[in-house]
Design an enzyme around this catalytic site. Structure first.
Site, PDB file in Angstrom:
ATOM      1  N   LYS A 115     -35.777  34.929  -7.228  1.00 33.58           N
ATOM      2  CA  LYS A 115     -37.158  35.220  -7.652  1.00 33.58           C
ATOM      3  C   LYS A 115     -37.668  34.108  -8.543  1.00 33.58           C
ATOM      4  O   LYS A 115     -38.785  33.643  -8.387  1.00 33.58           O
ATOM      5  CB  LYS A 115     -37.210  36.522  -8.459  1.00 33.58           C
ATOM      6  CG  LYS A 115     -36.867  37.765  -7.717  1.00 33.58           C
ATOM      7  CD  LYS A 115     -37.107  38.966  -8.640  1.00 33.58           C
ATOM      8  CE  LYS A 115     -36.006  39.990  -8.524  1.00 33.58           C
ATOM      9  NZ  LYS A 115     -34.866  39.760  -9.429  1.00 33.58           N
ATOM     10  N   LYS A 132     -29.029  29.744  -3.768  1.00 34.78           N
ATOM     11  CA  LYS A 132     -29.375  31.136  -3.430  1.00 34.78           C
ATOM     12  C   LYS A 132     -30.889  31.328  -3.553  1.00 34.78           C
ATOM     13  O   LYS A 132     -31.504  30.819  -4.492  1.00 34.78           O
ATOM     14  CB  LYS A 132     -28.650  32.055  -4.425  1.00 34.78           C
ATOM     15  CG  LYS A 132     -28.784  33.529  -4.119  1.00 34.78           C
ATOM     16  CD  LYS A 132     -28.210  34.360  -5.269  1.00 34.78           C
ATOM     17  CE  LYS A 132     -29.186  34.486  -6.438  1.00 34.78           C
ATOM     18  NZ  LYS A 132     -29.658  35.829  -6.750  1.00 34.78           N
ATOM     19  N   LYS A 166     -27.570  30.399 -15.513  1.00 37.24           N
ATOM     20  CA  LYS A 166     -28.855  30.608 -16.179  1.00 37.24           C
ATOM     21  C   LYS A 166     -28.879  29.956 -17.559  1.00 37.24           C
ATOM     22  O   LYS A 166     -29.919  29.470 -17.997  1.00 37.24           O
ATOM     23  CB  LYS A 166     -29.179  32.101 -16.272  1.00 37.24           C
ATOM     24  CG  LYS A 166     -29.549  32.703 -14.915  1.00 37.24           C
ATOM     25  CD  LYS A 166     -30.209  34.072 -15.037  1.00 37.24           C
ATOM     26  CE  LYS A 166     -30.706  34.544 -13.682  1.00 37.24           C
ATOM     27  NZ  LYS A 166     -31.237  35.889 -13.673  1.00 37.24           N
TER      28      LYS A 166
HETATM   29  N1  AQP Z   1     -30.549  35.516  -2.189  1.00 36.03           N
HETATM   30  C1  AQP Z   1     -30.099  36.762  -2.129  1.00 36.03           C
HETATM   31  N2  AQP Z   1     -29.504  37.226  -1.010  1.00 36.03           N
HETATM   32  C2  AQP Z   1     -29.057  38.499  -0.929  1.00 36.03           C
HETATM   33  N3  AQP Z   1     -29.160  39.390  -1.961  1.00 36.03           N
HETATM   34  C3  AQP Z   1     -29.749  38.966  -3.086  1.00 36.03           C
HETATM   35  N4  AQP Z   1     -30.022  39.561  -4.261  1.00 36.03           N
HETATM   36  C4  AQP Z   1     -30.632  38.696  -5.097  1.00 36.03           C
HETATM   37  N5  AQP Z   1     -30.779  37.521  -4.494  1.00 36.03           N
HETATM   38  C5  AQP Z   1     -30.240  37.640  -3.237  1.00 36.03           C
HETATM   39  C6  AQP Z   1     -29.707  40.948  -4.553  1.00 36.03           C
HETATM   40  O1  AQP Z   1     -30.911  41.587  -4.930  1.00 36.03           O
HETATM   41  C7  AQP Z   1     -30.610  42.585  -5.916  1.00 36.03           C
HETATM   42  C8  AQP Z   1     -31.488  42.410  -7.102  1.00 36.03           C
HETATM   43  O2  AQP Z   1     -31.146  41.308  -7.834  1.00 36.03           O
HETATM   44  P1  AQP Z   1     -31.551  41.216  -9.375  1.00 36.03           P
HETATM   45  O3  AQP Z   1     -32.986  41.386  -9.550  1.00 36.03           O
HETATM   46  O4  AQP Z   1     -30.720  42.129 -10.178  1.00 36.03           O
HETATM   47  O5  AQP Z   1     -31.170  39.784  -9.838  1.00 36.03           O
HETATM   48  P2  AQP Z   1     -30.656  38.545  -9.132  1.00 36.03           P
HETATM   49  O6  AQP Z   1     -29.441  38.830  -8.329  1.00 36.03           O
HETATM   50  O7  AQP Z   1     -30.492  37.511 -10.194  1.00 36.03           O
HETATM   51  O8  AQP Z   1     -31.907  38.263  -8.186  1.00 36.03           O
HETATM   52  P3  AQP Z   1     -32.785  36.996  -8.097  1.00 36.03           P
HETATM   53  O9  AQP Z   1     -33.727  37.201  -6.973  1.00 36.03           O
HETATM   54  O10 AQP Z   1     -31.937  35.763  -8.061  1.00 36.03           O
HETATM   55  O11 AQP Z   1     -33.656  37.027  -9.408  1.00 36.03           O
HETATM   56  P4  AQP Z   1     -33.715  36.064 -10.667  1.00 36.03           P
HETATM   57  O12 AQP Z   1     -34.214  34.755 -10.130  1.00 36.03           O
HETATM   58  O13 AQP Z   1     -34.674  36.726 -11.587  1.00 36.03           O
HETATM   59  O14 AQP Z   1     -32.333  35.950 -11.235  1.00 36.03           O
HETATM   60  C9  AQP Z   1     -29.124  42.443  -6.222  1.00 36.03           C
HETATM   61  O15 AQP Z   1     -28.402  43.407  -5.472  1.00 36.03           O
HETATM   62  C10 AQP Z   1     -28.799  41.069  -5.749  1.00 36.03           C
HETATM   63  O16 AQP Z   1     -27.437  40.931  -5.383  1.00 36.03           O
END
Ligand code: AQP
Length: 339
Positions: A204, A201, A120
């Site tokens: 969001k 991956k 990030k």
């Molecule tokens: N691609 C994924 N596959 C499986 N699990 C996932 N998680 C996130 N992406 C995937 C799981 O969702 C939960 C919430 O995640 P988070 O909001 O704490 O942040 P993150 O892991 O950084 O999720 P994102 O979607 O990638 O959001 P952004 O883009 O904002 O950083 C966690 O249990 C995570 O493992």
């Protein structure tokens, strides 16, 4: 109740309201939470303070709205407030207080090694300090509830291990205070990849910018269908599971995680058949999961009194557990006055 005389083991987990939730969040986190509810004592929070780690992406009104959206999606996914405590992180001030203590305990090198920080911060023009220290806040989230298990997707495993190491370091420095948590990663669906780029991956933040990257839980059926039918596969046209490309493996994995099968079992049904059959059936499988979820979400958003009531009661229950743990940690760390 102390950790040792609890009847059930405890889980704590959360999702950042940093964008629209996608099928990766659902399969990596929410489905596990839903299925754990009778086995464990559950605490699920909307971690809005984590969303502030990239402040450029936050518009105040937008974040507060996303917090409600994510809370409603927890309930629409099957999280039952009668069996699980659902709350908003920033409404339980113990999280911020303990985070400071743990920030002081966590060595800088440990934080700098976190893969998510590196990814990030490479992508940002200005990096807020919170992006670096965020794992200490996440450790506070977990340790305040003396969580035994933390159900997350594979990307969060490193942060849970850090929370464990920080707890152990605090205990070494100040005496036994925190329970050491363990990550709980689902066997299938722990790392859903982008439909447009199976090397990245599903996330969001990328989903907000790139249509076709993610399957959003609230995307309308035609958008979901378009994203799946256009998903990257490879130059072949028929499924050969032994040599399947990352894109094909990703589609089979999403399918298997939703239907609670193994990827091998799903792939066996499509072996030697064109990718179109797999994609078309995947659209149906995804829709069968998302149609009731969207309907329940709409009902919940139409009844704000109920949703706010759940979150108010959740914050109260969370404070009742977190505040005594915080008080113990402050005394152990020498904060406040001697009496
Ligand atoms: N691609 C994924 N596959 C499986 N699990 C996932 N998680 C996130 N992406 C995937 C799981 O969702 C939960 C919430 O995640 P988070 O909001 O704490 O942040 P993150 O892991 O950084 O999720 P994102 O979607 O990638 O959001 P952004 O883009 O904002 O950083 C966690 O249990 C995570 O493992």
């Amino acid at each position: 109740m102390s950790g040792s005389d609890r009847r059930k083991l405890r889980v704590l987990s959360g999702v950042q309201p940093s964008g629209s939730l996608h099928i990766g969040n659902y399969l990596g986190a929410l489905v596990q939470w839903r299925d754990l509810q009778d086995t464990y004592e559950n605490f699920f929070c909307v971690v809005d303070m984590h969303a502030l780690t990239v402040p450029e992406n936050v518009r105040a009104a937008g974040l507060r709205e996303k917090t409600l959206e994510v809370a409603a999606l927890y309930l629409a996914s099957g999280i039952d407030p009668a069996r699980s405590t659902v709350f908003v992180q920033s409404e339980v001030s113990a999280h911020a207080e303990l985070a400071w203590v743990l920030t002081c305990v966590a060595p800088l090198g440990w934080l700098q090694r976190m893969t998510q920080f590196k990814t990030k911060s490479d992508a940002a023009s200005t990096v807020g300090s919170g992006l670096l220290t965020y794992p200490a806040l996440m450790a506070a989230d977990i340790l305040l509830y003396e969580a035994d298990q933390v159900p997350v997707g594979a990307d969060q495993k490193q942060h849970i291990e850090l929370a464990r190491d920080v707890a152990a370091r605090f205990n070494d420095l100040f005496g036994p205070t925190f329970k050491l948590p363990n990550p709980m990663i689902p066997p299938t669906g722990a790392r859903v990849m982008g439909l447009d780029d199976p090397a990245a991956k599903m996330s969001k933040s990328t989903g907000e910018k790139a249509p076709g990257h993610a399957i959003g839980l609230l995307d309308p059926p035609n958008v979901v269908k378009k994203a799946i039918m256009r998903a990257v596969t490879d130059t072949g046209s028929e499924l050969n599971w032994a040599e399947a490309s990352p894109g094909v493996k990703n589609l089979v994995t999403i399918f298997a995680a939703i239907t609670a099968e193994t990827p091998d079992a799903v792939a066996a049904r499509y072996e030697g058949r064109g990718y179109g059959y797999l994609k078309k059936d995947l659209v149906d499988v995804v829709e069968a999961a998302l149609t009731p979820l969207r309907a329940r979400y709409t009902e919940l958003r139409a009844d704000p009194t109920y949703l706010h009531g759940v979150l108010d009661a959740g914050a109260e229950r969370a404070r009742a557990v977190a505040d005594p743990v915080l008080a113990r940690a402050k005394v152990a760390a020498g904060l406040g006055r001697a009496r």
